[in-house]
Design a protein around this motif. Sequence first.
Motif, PDB file in Angstrom:
ATOM      1  N   MET A 146       0.834  -1.203   0.000  1.00  0.00           N
ATOM      2  CA  MET A 146       0.000   0.000   0.000  1.00  0.00           C
ATOM      3  C   MET A 146       0.872   1.258   0.000  1.00  0.00           C
ATOM      4  SD  MET A 146      -2.983  -1.213   2.662  1.00  0.00           S
ATOM      5  CE  MET A 146      -3.826   0.356   2.746  1.00  0.00           C
ATOM      6  N   ARG A 147       1.956   1.222   0.769  1.00  0.00           N
ATOM      7  CA  ARG A 147       2.862   2.377   0.791  1.00  0.00           C
ATOM      8  C   ARG A 147       3.448   2.583  -0.601  1.00  0.00           C
ATOM      9  NH1 ARG A 147       6.990   4.658   4.871  1.00  0.00           N
ATOM     10  NH2 ARG A 147       5.946   3.260   6.300  1.00  0.00           N
ATOM     11  N   ALA A 148       3.867   1.494  -1.239  1.00  0.00           N
ATOM     12  CA  ALA A 148       4.447   1.588  -2.582  1.00  0.00           C
ATOM     13  C   ALA A 148       3.429   2.126  -3.587  1.00  0.00           C
ATOM     14  CB  ALA A 148       4.973   0.228  -3.027  1.00  0.00           C
ATOM     15  N   ALA A 149       2.157   1.775  -3.396  1.00  0.00           N
ATOM     16  CA  ALA A 149       1.089   2.248  -4.280  1.00  0.00           C
ATOM     17  C   ALA A 149       0.559   3.617  -3.867  1.00  0.00           C
ATOM     18  CB  ALA A 149      -0.052   1.233  -4.296  1.00  0.00           C
ATOM     19  N   ASP A 150       1.062   4.155  -2.757  1.00  0.00           N
ATOM     20  CA  ASP A 150       0.638   5.449  -2.216  1.00  0.00           C
ATOM     21  C   ASP A 150      -0.839   5.445  -1.826  1.00  0.00           C
ATOM     22  OD1 ASP A 150       1.314   8.011  -1.335  1.00  0.00           O
ATOM     23  OD2 ASP A 150       0.718   8.955  -3.222  1.00  0.00           O
ATOM     24  N   THR A 151      -1.293   4.317  -1.247  1.00  0.00           N
ATOM     25  CA  THR A 151      -2.691   4.214  -0.831  1.00  0.00           C
ATOM     26  C   THR A 151      -2.853   3.958   0.669  1.00  0.00           C
ATOM     27  OG1 THR A 151      -2.725   1.845  -1.342  1.00  0.00           O
ATOM     28  CG2 THR A 151      -3.437   3.363  -3.098  1.00  0.00           C
ATOM     29  N   GLY A 152      -1.745   3.806   1.408  1.00  0.00           N
ATOM     30  CA  GLY A 152      -1.799   3.577   2.843  1.00  0.00           C
ATOM     31  C   GLY A 152      -0.404   3.317   3.361  1.00  0.00           C
ATOM     32  N   SER A 153      -0.265   3.224   4.675  1.00  0.00           N
ATOM     33  CA  SER A 153       1.042   2.903   5.264  1.00  0.00           C
ATOM     34  C   SER A 153       0.885   2.602   6.748  1.00  0.00           C
ATOM     35  CB  SER A 153       2.049   4.032   5.057  1.00  0.00           C
ATOM     36  OG  SER A 153       1.600   5.238   5.631  1.00  0.00           O
ATOM     37  N   LEU A 154       1.887   1.914   7.271  1.00  0.00           N
ATOM     38  CA  LEU A 154       1.881   1.437   8.650  1.00  0.00           C
ATOM     39  C   LEU A 154       3.142   1.932   9.349  1.00  0.00           C
ATOM     40  CD1 LEU A 154       0.117  -0.551  10.318  1.00  0.00           C
ATOM     41  CD2 LEU A 154       1.570  -2.379   9.491  1.00  0.00           C
ATOM     42  N   HIS A 155       2.987   2.434  10.574  1.00  0.00           N
ATOM     43  CA  HIS A 155       4.105   2.999  11.328  1.00  0.00           C
ATOM     44  C   HIS A 155       4.028   2.481  12.761  1.00  0.00           C
ATOM     45  CE1 HIS A 155       4.268   5.811   7.948  1.00  0.00           C
ATOM     46  NE2 HIS A 155       2.948   5.753   8.037  1.00  0.00           N
ATOM     47  N   GLY A 156       5.117   1.903  13.250  1.00  0.00           N
ATOM     48  CA  GLY A 156       5.135   1.332  14.581  1.00  0.00           C
ATOM     49  C   GLY A 156       5.499   2.335  15.650  1.00  0.00           C
ATOM     50  N   LEU A 157       5.008   2.080  16.845  1.00  0.00           N
ATOM     51  CA  LEU A 157       5.348   2.864  18.035  1.00  0.00           C
ATOM     52  C   LEU A 157       6.199   1.988  18.941  1.00  0.00           C
ATOM     53  CD1 LEU A 157       1.899   4.496  18.772  1.00  0.00           C
ATOM     54  CD2 LEU A 157       4.000   5.695  18.219  1.00  0.00           C
ATOM     55  N   TRP A 158       7.416   2.410  19.185  1.00  0.00           N
ATOM     56  CA  TRP A 158       8.325   1.685  20.053  1.00  0.00           C
ATOM     57  C   TRP A 158       8.517   2.474  21.332  1.00  0.00           C
ATOM     58  CZ3 TRP A 158       8.467   0.711  14.922  1.00  0.00           C
ATOM     59  CH2 TRP A 158       8.751  -0.604  14.519  1.00  0.00           C
ATOM     60  N   LEU A 159       8.507   1.796  22.440  1.00  0.00           N
ATOM     61  CA  LEU A 159       8.749   2.406  23.741  1.00  0.00           C
ATOM     62  C   LEU A 159       9.933   1.671  24.361  1.00  0.00           C
ATOM     63  CD1 LEU A 159       7.713   4.523  25.760  1.00  0.00           C
ATOM     64  CD2 LEU A 159       6.220   2.759  26.700  1.00  0.00           C
ATOM     65  N   ASP A 160      11.004   2.405  24.575  1.00  0.00           N
ATOM     66  CA  ASP A 160      12.248   1.800  25.088  1.00  0.00           C
ATOM     67  C   ASP A 160      12.661   0.583  24.268  1.00  0.00           C
ATOM     68  OD1 ASP A 160      12.513   3.721  27.140  1.00  0.00           O
ATOM     69  OD2 ASP A 160      11.105   2.584  28.394  1.00  0.00           O
ATOM     70  N   GLY A 161      12.566   0.697  22.938  1.00  0.00           N
ATOM     71  CA  GLY A 161      12.997  -0.362  22.039  1.00  0.00           C
ATOM     72  C   GLY A 161      12.023  -1.500  21.855  1.00  0.00           C
ATOM     73  N   LYS A 162      10.830  -1.428  22.436  1.00  0.00           N
ATOM     74  CA  LYS A 162       9.838  -2.508  22.341  1.00  0.00           C
ATOM     75  C   LYS A 162       8.608  -2.013  21.581  1.00  0.00           C
ATOM     76  CE  LYS A 162       7.075  -5.391  25.464  1.00  0.00           C
ATOM     77  NZ  LYS A 162       6.790  -5.628  26.884  1.00  0.00           N
ATOM     78  N   LEU A 163       8.204  -2.751  20.544  1.00  0.00           N
ATOM     79  CA  LEU A 163       7.014  -2.402  19.771  1.00  0.00           C
ATOM     80  C   LEU A 163       5.778  -2.538  20.654  1.00  0.00           C
ATOM     81  CD1 LEU A 163       5.756  -1.697  16.990  1.00  0.00           C
ATOM     82  CD2 LEU A 163       5.624  -4.168  16.572  1.00  0.00           C
ATOM     83  N   VAL A 164       5.020  -1.430  20.816  1.00  0.00           N
ATOM     84  CA  VAL A 164       3.830  -1.452  21.675  1.00  0.00           C
ATOM     85  C   VAL A 164       2.562  -1.012  20.948  1.00  0.00           C
ATOM     86  CG1 VAL A 164       5.122  -1.156  23.832  1.00  0.00           C
ATOM     87  CG2 VAL A 164       4.282   0.875  22.603  1.00  0.00           C
ATOM     88  N   GLY A 165       2.660  -0.640  19.670  1.00  0.00           N
ATOM     89  CA  GLY A 165       1.481  -0.204  18.940  1.00  0.00           C
ATOM     90  C   GLY A 165       1.861   0.466  17.649  1.00  0.00           C
TER      91      GLY A 165
END
Length: 191
Positions: A61-80
């Motif tokens: 989706m990011r490559a097609a410019d129709t959406g994208s996903l971004h992670g939230l890391w807290l102290d190096g740990k993915l939390v959302g």
Amino acid sequence: MYAIALGDDGAELRPLEPWHAEEFLAHLERGREFINRYIPFGAKATDVDSAREALQRYADMRAADTGSLHGLWLDGKLVGGVLFLNFDAANANCEVGCWLEPAGTGRGLVTRAMRVLIDFAVEQRGIHRVEWIAAAGNTPSLNVARRLGLTREGVRRESYPYRGVRHDLEVWSILAPEWREARTRAAHEDH
């Protein structure tokens, strides 16, 4: 790639890519029941291969410019994370969303990350309308929309069947001039 600090508490916004599949799956397993209270986010990611497929879908989706996903890391740990569910640059509209596991709640992570996402959409991509849709019972999500200055436009009554219940969906939005005004107001309040 990039890592955007979201304050001085060890929180970062980073791309969430297919090569994060194992970390993404572990994150979903820690918070699956909490994350899936109102939406089936990541529900099909039940092993590393299916987690990679879910992340690949957003990479495509990011490559097609129709959406994208971004992670939230807290102290190096993915939390959302935060995402563009629908990104329509041609019509200058997008829809944003978010999710968190319990370890990431109560810290303002989504609000801070969403400010970055909406700023990017409005200022760099020329998006005019940003939409936020959440189940009426999802108070934490609706509170983020309020904090960001979005306007509640209405309710799509019993429009979302999930887990045997038809949920009302609230539709919130902010237009580019309103976003700029809210951001300026927030900057003045911070000083």
